[in-house]
Motif scaffolding. Structure first.
Motif, short mmCIF file in Angstrom:
data_model
loop_
_atom_site.label_atom_id
_atom_site.label_comp_id
_atom_site.label_asym_id
_atom_site.label_seq_id
_atom_site.Cartn_x
_atom_site.Cartn_y
_atom_site.Cartn_z
N GLU A 121 0.82 -1.22 0.00
CA GLU A 121 0.00 0.00 0.00
C GLU A 121 0.85 1.27 0.00
OE1 GLU A 121 -0.24 -2.52 2.12
OE2 GLU A 121 -2.18 -3.44 1.63
N GLY A 122 2.17 1.15 0.24
CA GLY A 122 3.05 2.30 0.15
C GLY A 122 3.54 2.85 1.47
N GLU A 123 3.26 2.14 2.57
CA GLU A 123 3.80 2.58 3.87
C GLU A 123 5.30 2.28 3.94
OE1 GLU A 123 2.15 0.55 7.29
OE2 GLU A 123 3.75 1.30 8.58
N THR A 124 6.09 3.25 4.41
CA THR A 124 7.53 3.07 4.58
C THR A 124 7.87 2.77 6.03
OG1 THR A 124 8.10 4.54 2.75
CG2 THR A 124 9.78 4.25 4.45
N GLN A 125 8.79 1.82 6.22
CA GLN A 125 9.38 1.59 7.55
C GLN A 125 10.89 1.54 7.36
OE1 GLN A 125 8.11 0.65 10.78
NE2 GLN A 125 5.98 1.10 10.23
N ILE A 126 11.63 2.08 8.31
CA ILE A 126 13.09 2.11 8.22
C ILE A 126 13.65 1.52 9.51
CG2 ILE A 126 15.12 3.60 8.04
CD1 ILE A 126 13.27 5.63 6.57
N LEU A 127 14.47 0.49 9.37
CA LEU A 127 15.07 -0.15 10.54
C LEU A 127 16.58 -0.07 10.44
CD1 LEU A 127 12.85 -3.36 10.80
CD2 LEU A 127 12.65 -1.25 12.11
N GLU A 128 17.23 0.36 11.52
CA GLU A 128 18.69 0.45 11.51
C GLU A 128 19.29 -0.94 11.67
OE1 GLU A 128 19.79 4.89 12.78
OE2 GLU A 128 19.42 3.55 14.48
N ILE A 129 20.39 -1.17 10.97
CA ILE A 129 21.10 -2.44 11.06
C ILE A 129 22.56 -2.17 11.38
CG2 ILE A 129 21.47 -2.64 8.56
CD1 ILE A 129 20.72 -5.69 9.00
N ALA A 130 23.10 -2.94 12.30
CA ALA A 130 24.47 -2.76 12.78
C ALA A 130 24.90 -4.10 13.35
CB ALA A 130 24.50 -1.67 13.86
N PRO A 131 26.18 -4.27 13.68
CA PRO A 131 26.60 -5.57 14.22
C PRO A 131 25.74 -6.01 15.40
CG PRO A 131 28.50 -4.26 13.68
CD PRO A 131 27.30 -3.37 13.49
N ARG A 132 25.33 -7.25 15.36
CA ARG A 132 24.54 -7.91 16.39
C ARG A 132 23.08 -7.46 16.41
NH1 ARG A 132 27.75 -11.12 18.65
NH2 ARG A 132 26.25 -11.83 20.17
N VAL A 133 22.66 -6.78 15.35
CA VAL A 133 21.24 -6.45 15.22
C VAL A 133 20.60 -7.40 14.20
CG1 VAL A 133 19.57 -4.70 14.43
CG2 VAL A 133 21.58 -4.01 15.78
N MET A 134 19.50 -8.02 14.60
CA MET A 134 18.73 -8.91 13.72
C MET A 134 17.50 -8.15 13.25
SD MET A 134 18.45 -12.04 12.51
CE MET A 134 18.95 -13.45 13.53
N VAL A 135 17.31 -8.09 11.95
CA VAL A 135 16.14 -7.43 11.37
C VAL A 135 15.22 -8.49 10.77
CG1 VAL A 135 15.38 -5.95 9.46
CG2 VAL A 135 17.25 -5.22 10.94
N TYR A 136 13.95 -8.39 11.07
CA TYR A 136 12.94 -9.29 10.51
C TYR A 136 12.17 -8.56 9.43
CZ TYR A 136 8.51 -11.88 10.30
OH TYR A 136 7.39 -12.54 9.88
N VAL A 137 12.19 -9.10 8.24
CA VAL A 137 11.40 -8.58 7.12
C VAL A 137 10.15 -9.46 7.03
CG1 VAL A 137 11.32 -8.16 4.63
CG2 VAL A 137 13.46 -7.79 5.90
N PRO A 138 9.00 -8.95 7.43
CA PRO A 138 7.80 -9.79 7.44
C PRO A 138 7.31 -10.10 6.02
CG PRO A 138 7.51 -7.83 8.83
CD PRO A 138 8.72 -7.61 7.96
N PRO A 139 6.42 -11.07 5.88
CA PRO A 139 5.80 -11.33 4.59
C PRO A 139 5.24 -10.05 3.97
CG PRO A 139 5.12 -13.00 6.17
CD PRO A 139 5.92 -11.97 6.93
N LEU A 140 5.34 -9.94 2.64
CA LEU A 140 4.70 -8.90 1.85
C LEU A 140 5.35 -7.52 1.95
CD1 LEU A 140 0.98 -9.94 2.38
CD2 LEU A 140 2.26 -10.02 0.23
N TRP A 141 6.52 -7.42 2.53
CA TRP A 141 7.22 -6.13 2.56
C TRP A 141 8.32 -6.10 1.50
CZ3 TRP A 141 6.32 -1.71 5.56
CH2 TRP A 141 5.29 -1.84 6.51
#
Ligand SMILES: O=P(O)(O)OC[C@H]1O[C@](O)(CO)[C@@H](O)[C@@H]1O
Ligand SMILES: [Fe+2]
Length: 206
Positions: A116-136
């Protein structure tokens, strides 16, 4: 016949993954149409079109449904104009397949966008785990002065769809330099998706 278990060592500085089954790289000249500043991009390609912007090591055990693909992404630091180096970005061809990214070295962002066009921004750095959910839709951005290295894992039947971003004129948000840091700005070329196109994305789930 059972598949043999394997173990792989990641070099956090280079992203080299031992016993990878595949490797590919993307050079500046491969990344036409991604950045806002066409003149700066053309100048960079003329000067150093062969320069590697990012490379991927991966392990694809088998293509069977239920298995995993995992590996590493190494991204050089740099910019085109004021816009930081990014990966092409994609949504999974089977849209409801998720992904994880884990920071190994450097600093950057996971830029995410919903159908739908919503933006999310997650910082990534050593020892950070980022989860990209379905449909993003997802794209990595190196906002640092050093290489950004991440490891990733996603279902083996996911596939990557690069056309969706292209049809919308890019992602809705661009990440640009702001002093020593970064800021998110709207992508002037962005065309929001129609209801029919959003429905088509949702229909790729299983
Ligand atoms: O496929 P792109 O958008 O060029 O980005 C590369 C990154 O995404 C992946 O396709 C994994 O989803 C990896 O190859 C790497 O993490
Ligand atoms: Fe992905």
């Amino acid at each position: 016949m059972a598949i043999a278990p394997t173990s792989h060592r990641i070099d956090p500085q280079s992203g080299v993954l031992s016993a990878a089954t595949g490797r590919y790289e993307k050079r500046l000249a491969d990344l036409d149409g991604i950045y806002a500043d066409n003149a700066a991009f053309a100048e960079s390609v003329a000067r150093e079109g062969d320069r590697v912007v990012y490379y991927v090591h991966e392990v694809r055990p088998v293509a069977a449904r239920g298995d995993l693909i995992f590996g590493t992404t190494f991204m050089e630091p740099g910019r085109i104009g004021d816009e930081f180096f990014v990966t092409r970005g994609h949504i999974h061809a089977i849209g409801n397949r998720p992904e994880t990214y884990y920071g190994e070295a450097g600093e950057g962002l996971m830029l995410l966008e919903s159908p739908e066009g919503e933006t999310q921004i997650l910082e990534i750095a050593p020892r950070v785990m980022v989860y990209v959910p379905p449909l993003w839709i997802h794209r990595s951005v190196n906002t640092g002065a050093a290489p950004l290295v991440m490891s990733f894992c996603y279902p083996s039947d996911s596939g990557q769809d690069y056309g969706l971003i292209a049809r919308s004129g890019g992602m809705a948000t661009r990440i640009v330099a702001d002093g020593a840091g970064w800021k998110a700005v709207p992508n002037a070329a962005y065309r929001p998706r129609s209801k029919a196109e959003i429905d088509a994305i949702l229909a790729t789930q299983d």
